[in-house]
Design a protein around this motif. Structure first.
Motif, PDB file in Angstrom:
ATOM      1  N   GLY A  54      15.433  17.267  32.595  1.00  5.71           N
ATOM      2  CA  GLY A  54      16.660  17.816  33.152  1.00  5.71           C
ATOM      3  C   GLY A  54      17.829  17.447  32.255  1.00  5.71           C
ATOM      4  O   GLY A  54      17.728  16.558  31.399  1.00  5.71           O
ATOM      5  N   PHE A  55      18.938  18.128  32.423  1.00  7.91           N
ATOM      6  CA  PHE A  55      20.135  17.838  31.636  1.00  7.91           C
ATOM      7  C   PHE A  55      21.180  17.202  32.543  1.00  7.91           C
ATOM      8  O   PHE A  55      21.531  17.790  33.577  1.00  7.91           O
ATOM      9  CB  PHE A  55      20.710  19.109  31.010  1.00  7.91           C
ATOM     10  CG  PHE A  55      19.781  19.773  30.035  1.00  7.91           C
ATOM     11  CD1 PHE A  55      19.537  19.218  28.789  1.00  7.91           C
ATOM     12  CD2 PHE A  55      19.136  20.966  30.368  1.00  7.91           C
ATOM     13  CE1 PHE A  55      18.669  19.824  27.896  1.00  7.91           C
ATOM     14  CE2 PHE A  55      18.275  21.582  29.485  1.00  7.91           C
ATOM     15  CZ  PHE A  55      18.036  21.012  28.240  1.00  7.91           C
ATOM     16  N   ALA A  56      21.650  16.013  32.189  1.00  3.30           N
ATOM     17  CA  ALA A  56      22.748  15.372  32.898  1.00  3.30           C
ATOM     18  C   ALA A  56      24.011  15.511  32.060  1.00  3.30           C
ATOM     19  O   ALA A  56      24.001  15.210  30.860  1.00  3.30           O
ATOM     20  CB  ALA A  56      22.449  13.903  33.169  1.00  3.30           C
ATOM     21  N   ALA A  57      25.085  15.992  32.683  1.00  2.00           N
ATOM     22  CA  ALA A  57      26.318  16.260  31.948  1.00  2.00           C
ATOM     23  C   ALA A  57      27.522  15.815  32.750  1.00  2.00           C
ATOM     24  O   ALA A  57      27.550  15.946  33.978  1.00  2.00           O
ATOM     25  CB  ALA A  57      26.437  17.752  31.631  1.00  2.00           C
ATOM     26  N   SER A  58      28.497  15.274  32.061  1.00  2.00           N
ATOM     27  CA  SER A  58      29.798  15.029  32.669  1.00  2.00           C
ATOM     28  C   SER A  58      30.727  16.159  32.281  1.00  2.00           C
ATOM     29  O   SER A  58      30.629  16.706  31.177  1.00  2.00           O
ATOM     30  CB  SER A  58      30.371  13.686  32.198  1.00  2.00           C
ATOM     31  OG  SER A  58      30.555  13.690  30.788  1.00  2.00           O
ATOM     32  N   ALA A  59      31.605  16.531  33.186  1.00  2.00           N
ATOM     33  CA  ALA A  59      32.513  17.647  32.915  1.00  2.00           C
ATOM     34  C   ALA A  59      33.769  17.482  33.761  1.00  2.00           C
ATOM     35  O   ALA A  59      33.690  17.056  34.922  1.00  2.00           O
ATOM     36  CB  ALA A  59      31.850  18.980  33.222  1.00  2.00           C
ATOM     37  N   PRO A  60      34.931  17.822  33.207  1.00  2.28           N
ATOM     38  CA  PRO A  60      36.169  17.719  33.983  1.00  2.28           C
ATOM     39  C   PRO A  60      36.344  18.837  34.991  1.00  2.28           C
ATOM     40  O   PRO A  60      37.144  18.721  35.915  1.00  2.28           O
ATOM     41  CB  PRO A  60      37.253  17.774  32.899  1.00  2.28           C
ATOM     42  CG  PRO A  60      36.618  18.521  31.769  1.00  2.28           C
ATOM     43  CD  PRO A  60      35.169  18.163  31.797  1.00  2.28           C
TER      44      PRO A  60
END
Length: 335
Positions: A291-297
């Motif tokens: 899976g892809f874990a991403a932080s985003a504003p």
């Protein structure tokens, strides 16, 4: 059955590459001393291996699924950097009594996954070279190449306090599938609740398409476990990460039937964990889903595969509902 020892290397390679595409960016492909390609932008490269008895066993070997897994684990790393896949270098060592049909199934799986990624990202992902050797064990080593515009690579070091944390794809399913395999189940007989978990272990399916719908400040391919990989993001970015158990509830719930089965199978060994404890440990510490874990504003577009699972805060650790989570997951050398 036609053993590899009955065929010459050139004949083997030509049979394995019959499905290989020839996109315009490949000037010289397999068959010369090295490949010549014409990438646009910055080159992104990664390498990963699958080794018999370390990453899989003959007991549950499916050559086509193994090919899909080998491609997926490499393509996911390239894509987690925000890159578009450019090509694969495939090196393979197998016993010389291996049936050529088994290798053809392996390469079919490689091509299937490369085509799935290419369809999601509107690109073509050929095999541009590699090597073939004899070994007592099966070893698959792949180098994946991709391209990204200058200054556009998504790193682990970009997360900022105030960002939300998102997940595309799954976590915990491959770990559950592995425990089911060790408990004696097989994909063909596990039933509709448990068979998909085993298939995720044998051939994960990263959600490549979701990558086009998020403006991420940091991202990582969750290959070794959510807690461990998020700890890597936290360390690289100098931040803390807060996971929300309520936002993970459906991921945990999906794994409860598998946890109950595994605990029943372990009963003779005196395992005391509850099914929910085991399911949570798979979600937090289980790898290989990719899976892809991403932080985003800002929130990704709705309905495109991303779910919010927490937030980025000040600090330096990973926690679940305020309680620190040990950085636990897969390591080849136990650390």
């Amino acid at each position: 059955m036609t053993r590899l020892s009955e065929l010459g290397e050139s004949h083997i390679v030509s049979r394995l590459l019959t499905r290989n595409p020839e996109p315009a960016h490949v000037i010289v492909g397999p068959g010369d001393d090295a490949a010549v390609t014409a990438p646009e932008g910055r080159l992104v490269s990664t390498a990963d291996m699958l080794v018999e008895n370390e990453d899989f066993t003959r007991d549950w070997l499916d050559w086509e699924l193994l090919g899909r897994k080998a491609a997926a684990q490499n393509l996911a790393d390239v894509c987690a950097m925000g890159a578009v896949p450019h090509g694969l270098l495939v090196s393979l060592a197998v016993p010389d009594d291996t049936d050529i049909a088994d290798l053809e199934a392996l390469y079919s799986g490689l091509f299937d996954e490369a085509e799935r990624a290419g369809a999601a990202l509107e690109c073509t992902v050929p095999i541009i070279g590699g090597d073939l050797s004899s070994s007592t064990l099966i070893v698959i080593a792949i180098t994946a190449l991709g391209t990204v515009p200058e200054g556009s690579a998504i790193l682990r070091s970009g997360a900022q306090p105030g960002d939300s944390l998102y997940l595309a794809g799954t976590v915990g399913q491959a770990a559950a599938g592995l425990d089911l395999l060790f408990a004696g189940l097989r994909r063909e007989t596990a039933g509709p609740e448990l068979s998909p978990l085993i298939e995720t272990q044998l051939a994960p399916r990263p959600d490549y398409g979701a990558l086009r719908t998020i403006s991420a400040s940091a991202m990582i391919d969750v290959s070794d476990g959510l807690s461990l990989d998020l700890a890597r993001v936290a360390t690289a970015s100098g931040v803390g990460i807060e996971l929300d158990r309520a936002l993970l509830a459906d991921l945990i719930g999906t794994l409860l039937p598998a946890a109950e089965f595994v605990l029943d199978a372990r009963a003779a060994n005196g395992t005391a964990a509850t099914a929910e404890d085991l399911a949570l440990s798979w979600v937090l510490d289980g790898g290989e889903d990719h899976g892809f874990a991403a932080s985003a504003p800002s929130r990704p577009a709705p309905g495109v595969g991303w779910r919010r699972i927490g937030r980025v805060r000040t600090g330096h650790d990973v926690s679940l509902d305020g309680t620190p989570v040990p950085a636990s997951g897969f390591s080849h050398f136990g650390k």
